[in-house]
Design an enzyme around this catalytic site. Structure first.
Site: not given
Ligand code: THU
Length: 131
Positions: A41, A54, A85, A88
């Site tokens: 992320n 993702e 989420c 995703c």
């Molecule tokens: N996040 C992801 O990268 N993938 C997930 O499956 C859930 C959430 C990230 C987004 C944000 O940078 C942080 O986690 C908090 O929501």
């Protein structure tokens, strides 16, 4: 079988850019070719502009010329496995078949596996656009 995916997801998680949430996530996809693609992320001071792990892995796969994966692995330093989420789930469904397993894991080794059709039941797909 997914040990190599776990390793790649875990490695890339370390590079997550998360100054706002301090919540690191790593994702790895196994392309049909066998090549593994990883993403983390990447947040932004304009919060909605951040991207999920993702999405990063999908972008790496497509940039490399592949458009289908057979297995996914998502890892976070959380007490329970983090599920992708909603956005995703739709992004993953674009590039994986309904029975593709997605392993959600904690850094401590807890794992939960769901297939794409369980993560996004009733997914909007191409068939809905055919008339
Ligand atoms: N996040 C992801 O990268 N993938 C997930 O499956 C859930 C959430 C990230 C987004 C944000 O940078 C942080 O986690 C908090 O929501």
């Amino acid at each position: 079988m997914s040990e190599d995916l776990r390793q790649r997801a875990s490695d890339v998680m370390a590079n997550a850019y998360v100054p706002y949430s301090n919540f690191k996530v790593g994702a790895a996809l196994r392309g049909v070719s066998g090549t593994i693609y990883a993403g983390c992320n990447v947040e932004n001071v304009a919060y909605p502009e951040g991207t999920c792990a993702e999405a990063g892995a999908i972008a790496a796969m497509v940039a490399a010329g592949e458009t289908e994966f057979t297995e996914a692995y998502v890892i976070a330093g959380s007490p329970m496995p983090v599920t992708p989420c909603g956005g995703c789930r739709q992004k993953l469904a674009e590039f994986g078949k309904a029975d593709v397993p997605v392993t959600m894991a904690t850094a401590s080794g807890v794992e939960q596996v769901m297939v794409l059709s369980e993560l996004l039941p009733g997914a909007f797909g191409r068939a809905h656009m055919e008339g």
